[in-house]
Design a protein around this motif. Structure first.
Motif, PDB file in Angstrom:
ATOM      1  N   TYR A  80       0.830  -1.205   0.000  1.00  9.97           N
ATOM      2  CA  TYR A  80       0.000   0.000   0.000  1.00  9.97           C
ATOM      3  C   TYR A  80       0.864   1.255   0.000  1.00  9.97           C
ATOM      4  CZ  TYR A  80      -4.607  -2.153   0.812  1.00  9.97           C
ATOM      5  OH  TYR A  80      -5.779  -2.849   0.669  1.00  9.97           O
ATOM      6  N   THR A  81       1.916   1.239   0.814  1.00  8.59           N
ATOM      7  CA  THR A  81       2.780   2.428   0.889  1.00  8.59           C
ATOM      8  C   THR A  81       3.480   2.678  -0.443  1.00  8.59           C
ATOM      9  OG1 THR A  81       4.711   1.164   1.686  1.00  8.59           O
ATOM     10  CG2 THR A  81       3.195   2.033   3.343  1.00  8.59           C
ATOM     11  N   LEU A  82       3.753   1.622  -1.199  1.00 13.26           N
ATOM     12  CA  LEU A  82       4.450   1.768  -2.491  1.00 13.26           C
ATOM     13  C   LEU A  82       3.542   2.325  -3.577  1.00 13.26           C
ATOM     14  CD1 LEU A  82       6.538  -1.566  -2.526  1.00 13.26           C
ATOM     15  CD2 LEU A  82       7.331   0.736  -1.964  1.00 13.26           C
ATOM     16  N   ILE A  83       2.250   1.953  -3.525  1.00 13.93           N
ATOM     17  CA  ILE A  83       1.349   2.393  -4.603  1.00 13.93           C
ATOM     18  C   ILE A  83       0.587   3.672  -4.244  1.00 13.93           C
ATOM     19  CG2 ILE A  83       1.057   0.021  -5.413  1.00 13.93           C
ATOM     20  CD1 ILE A  83      -1.726   0.015  -4.157  1.00 13.93           C
ATOM     21  N   SER A 116      -7.541  11.008  -2.434  1.00 16.64           N
ATOM     22  CA  SER A 116      -7.042  12.018  -1.507  1.00 16.64           C
ATOM     23  C   SER A 116      -6.375  11.295  -0.339  1.00 16.64           C
ATOM     24  CB  SER A 116      -8.197  12.880  -0.993  1.00 16.64           C
ATOM     25  OG  SER A 116      -9.075  12.106  -0.184  1.00 16.64           O
ATOM     26  N   HIS A 117      -5.624  12.041   0.458  1.00 16.73           N
ATOM     27  CA  HIS A 117      -4.951  11.428   1.597  1.00 16.73           C
ATOM     28  C   HIS A 117      -5.949  10.818   2.580  1.00 16.73           C
ATOM     29  CE1 HIS A 117      -1.080  12.623   0.266  1.00 16.73           C
ATOM     30  NE2 HIS A 117      -1.244  13.935   0.473  1.00 16.73           N
ATOM     31  N   VAL A 118      -7.073  11.522   2.793  1.00 17.35           N
ATOM     32  CA  VAL A 118      -8.096  11.007   3.707  1.00 17.35           C
ATOM     33  C   VAL A 118      -8.715   9.726   3.174  1.00 17.35           C
ATOM     34  CG1 VAL A 118     -10.391  11.448   4.683  1.00 17.35           C
ATOM     35  CG2 VAL A 118      -8.633  13.235   4.766  1.00 17.35           C
ATOM     36  N   ASP A 119      -9.054   9.723   1.868  1.00 15.64           N
ATOM     37  CA  ASP A 119      -9.646   8.521   1.264  1.00 15.64           C
ATOM     38  C   ASP A 119      -8.656   7.353   1.269  1.00 15.64           C
ATOM     39  OD1 ASP A 119     -12.066   9.681   0.830  1.00 15.64           O
ATOM     40  OD2 ASP A 119     -11.678  10.208  -1.264  1.00 15.64           O
ATOM     41  N   TYR A 120      -7.388   7.654   1.076  1.00 12.32           N
ATOM     42  CA  TYR A 120      -6.370   6.604   1.141  1.00 12.32           C
ATOM     43  C   TYR A 120      -6.318   5.998   2.538  1.00 12.32           C
ATOM     44  CZ  TYR A 120      -1.761   4.488   1.717  1.00 12.32           C
ATOM     45  OH  TYR A 120      -0.736   3.622   2.031  1.00 12.32           O
ATOM     46  N   GLY A 121      -6.423   6.847   3.561  1.00 10.12           N
ATOM     47  CA  GLY A 121      -6.427   6.359   4.936  1.00 10.12           C
ATOM     48  C   GLY A 121      -7.629   5.474   5.209  1.00 10.12           C
ATOM     49  N   ILE A 122      -8.803   5.926   4.740  1.00  9.38           N
ATOM     50  CA  ILE A 122     -10.027   5.125   4.919  1.00  9.38           C
ATOM     51  C   ILE A 122      -9.887   3.782   4.213  1.00  9.38           C
ATOM     52  CG2 ILE A 122     -12.486   5.001   4.364  1.00  9.38           C
ATOM     53  CD1 ILE A 122     -12.586   8.055   4.715  1.00  9.38           C
ATOM     54  N   TRP A 123      -9.360   3.807   2.999  1.00  4.04           N
ATOM     55  CA  TRP A 123      -9.152   2.567   2.233  1.00  4.04           C
ATOM     56  C   TRP A 123      -8.244   1.603   2.996  1.00  4.04           C
ATOM     57  CZ3 TRP A 123      -4.775   1.287  -1.337  1.00  4.04           C
ATOM     58  CH2 TRP A 123      -5.017   0.112  -2.064  1.00  4.04           C
ATOM     59  N   GLN A 177       1.609   6.806   5.612  1.00  7.68           N
ATOM     60  CA  GLN A 177       2.186   7.269   4.352  1.00  7.68           C
ATOM     61  C   GLN A 177       1.443   8.491   3.818  1.00  7.68           C
ATOM     62  OE1 GLN A 177       4.835   6.172   2.818  1.00  7.68           O
ATOM     63  NE2 GLN A 177       4.681   6.956   0.721  1.00  7.68           N
ATOM     64  N   GLY A 178       0.139   8.591   4.136  1.00 12.60           N
ATOM     65  CA  GLY A 178      -0.673   9.701   3.640  1.00 12.60           C
ATOM     66  C   GLY A 178      -0.729  10.899   4.562  1.00 12.60           C
ATOM     67  N   GLY A 179      -0.056  10.838   5.702  1.00 14.90           N
ATOM     68  CA  GLY A 179      -0.042  11.965   6.630  1.00 14.90           C
ATOM     69  C   GLY A 179      -0.960  11.741   7.819  1.00 14.90           C
ATOM     70  N   GLU A 180      -1.058  12.768   8.683  1.00 12.07           N
ATOM     71  CA  GLU A 180      -1.805  12.645   9.937  1.00 12.07           C
ATOM     72  C   GLU A 180      -3.300  12.435   9.715  1.00 12.07           C
ATOM     73  OE1 GLU A 180      -1.021  15.864  12.548  1.00 12.07           O
ATOM     74  OE2 GLU A 180       1.131  15.439  12.740  1.00 12.07           O
ATOM     75  N   ASP A 181      -3.895  13.146   8.741  1.00 13.23           N
ATOM     76  CA  ASP A 181      -5.333  12.985   8.486  1.00 13.23           C
ATOM     77  C   ASP A 181      -5.629  11.578   7.967  1.00 13.23           C
ATOM     78  OD1 ASP A 181      -5.852  15.541   9.299  1.00 13.23           O
ATOM     79  OD2 ASP A 181      -5.875  16.395   7.279  1.00 13.23           O
ATOM     80  N   ALA A 182      -4.783  11.089   7.091  1.00 13.39           N
ATOM     81  CA  ALA A 182      -4.962   9.734   6.559  1.00 13.39           C
ATOM     82  C   ALA A 182      -4.868   8.703   7.675  1.00 13.39           C
ATOM     83  CB  ALA A 182      -3.907   9.442   5.492  1.00 13.39           C
ATOM     84  N   LEU A 183      -3.924   8.905   8.575  1.00 12.82           N
ATOM     85  CA  LEU A 183      -3.747   7.977   9.683  1.00 12.82           C
ATOM     86  C   LEU A 183      -4.958   8.003  10.611  1.00 12.82           C
ATOM     87  CD1 LEU A 183      -2.006   5.997  11.267  1.00 12.82           C
ATOM     88  CD2 LEU A 183      -0.880   7.946  12.363  1.00 12.82           C
ATOM     89  N   ALA A 184      -5.468   9.200  10.916  1.00 14.61           N
ATOM     90  CA  ALA A 184      -6.612   9.333  11.818  1.00 14.61           C
ATOM     91  C   ALA A 184      -7.846   8.634  11.257  1.00 14.61           C
ATOM     92  CB  ALA A 184      -6.905  10.815  12.074  1.00 14.61           C
TER      93      ALA A 184
END
Length: 343
Positions: free
Chosen positions: A180-183, A190-197, A214-221
């Motif tokens: 996931y981190t590679l792709i 978006s970073h948020v959608d990537y985190g949700i995924w 990998q997507g930042g703090e919002d993605a992680l949250a």
């Protein structure tokens, strides 16, 4: 005469205490070795849990099962396992899941249902081991090793099947998280959608944290929120399996197949309630204490899984695990695609 009878009894109790403590210490010693190996470059993504199980399996194959330590090893694999599940409840904030993640919760329910049913279907197609496949479907859909550990005693899974399933989850989940981190840079998300995924499709909480970061703090949250929704659904899923097993038991009219109530799940629920509504609101606990609880939980879970890993025979692993492993990889890929379109 009482002295003659009393002395052997005291010696027996002392010997049992030694076997108990030595066996527990042995599982923690392997966990200790795994902890440092997991710090090595390239192995840090695998984690203490996966490496610990691997060491335990290899120890069993080269040195055999340490019979003298059986009492303590079984304590780790059963009692410490339940303690870890109870403490795992402190990771779950019920209020956050219900107030901010209801739509995510609905999608999480779809993810869990798909993972379990698709794994069962593939297991039939591949003629794979049903028990391991079911556990892998549960682990893939819910929260990896914790879900497997919670459901395994309800469906009366053998210790070696449980250990095999956890080992496979740790391996495949790590590979997918790194993938996931590679792709991530090339995904049209978006970073948020990537985190949700990531939170909806990856196996362990640690895997979600690794990938979503990998997507930042919002993605992680948002990734952790999506994942916690799946953890929340572990409770109703457990009671559903209890109902299924009780019905199966009554149909078979087998008194030996009675399903025991998983009281550790009540502990899980209580810890979730305490974390959500009491800690920080009614009772203030020092931050150092709260930070130490997840660490202690991880060590207990590692020691428990090592205890299970010592029951694994590699000959059985070769014959029982390859087809469920293939089915799980296919399920994980399909789940990633399904989750992508659910966002």
């Amino acid at each position: 005469m009482e002295l003659l009878h009393g002395k052997p009894e005291r010696e027996r109790k002392v010997l049992l205490a030694v076997k108990l403590l030595a066996g527990i210490a042995f599982t923690f010693f392997i966990a200790f070795i795994a902890f440092f190996i997991a710090k090595l470059p390239g192995l840090d993504h695998v984690g203490q849990l996966g490496i610990g199980i691997l060491i335990a399996v290899l120890y069993r194959q080269f040195f055999g099962y340490p019979q003298f330590l059986r009492l303590g090893i079984e304590f780790s694999s059963k009692k410490l396992l339940r303690l870890a599940i109870i403490l795992y409840g402190l990771k779950l904030n019920i209020h956050t899941v219900l107030s901010e993640g209801l739509t995510l919760l609905a999608r999480d329910a779809i993810v869990i249902t798909f993972s379990i049913l698709f794994m069962i279907w593939l297991a039939k197609r591949f003629k794979a081991d049903k028990n391991i496949s079911l556990l892998l479907g549960i682990g893939t859909g819910v929260c990896g090793a914790a879900a497997i550990a919670a459901i395994a005693p309800i469906i009366k899974s053998e210790d070696d099947d449980t250990a095999i399933s956890v080992g496979i989850i740790a391996l495949v989940g790590t590979i997918f998280a790194i993938g996931y981190t590679l792709i991530e840079p090339v995904l049209p998300l978006s970073h948020v959608d990537y985190g949700i995924w990531s939170g909806m499709s990856l196996h362990e909480l640690a895997h979600v944290a690794l990938a979503a970061a990998q997507g930042g703090e919002d993605a992680l949250a948002f990734g952790l929120l999506a994942k916690l929704g799946r953890v929340f659904l572990l409770v109703p899923l457990s009671f559903l399996f209890m109902y299924i097993m009780k019905r199966k038991s009554s149909k078979e009219e087998n008194n030996d197949a009675k399903v025991q109530f998983p009281f550790f799940l009540l502990g899980f629920i209580v810890m979730s309630i305490i974390h959500t509504y009491i800690l920080g609101n009614i009772i203030t606990v020092p931050e150092a204490v709260m930070d130490s609880v997840p660490v202690f939980t991880a060590w207990c879970l590692s020691a428990a899984m090592i205890g299970l890993g010592l029951n694994v025979n590699l000959k059985d692993l070769q014959s029982k695990a390859l087809k469920p492993l293939l089915a799980m990889i296919i399920t994980s890929i399909c789940l990633a695609v399904l989750s992508y379109f659910l966002i």
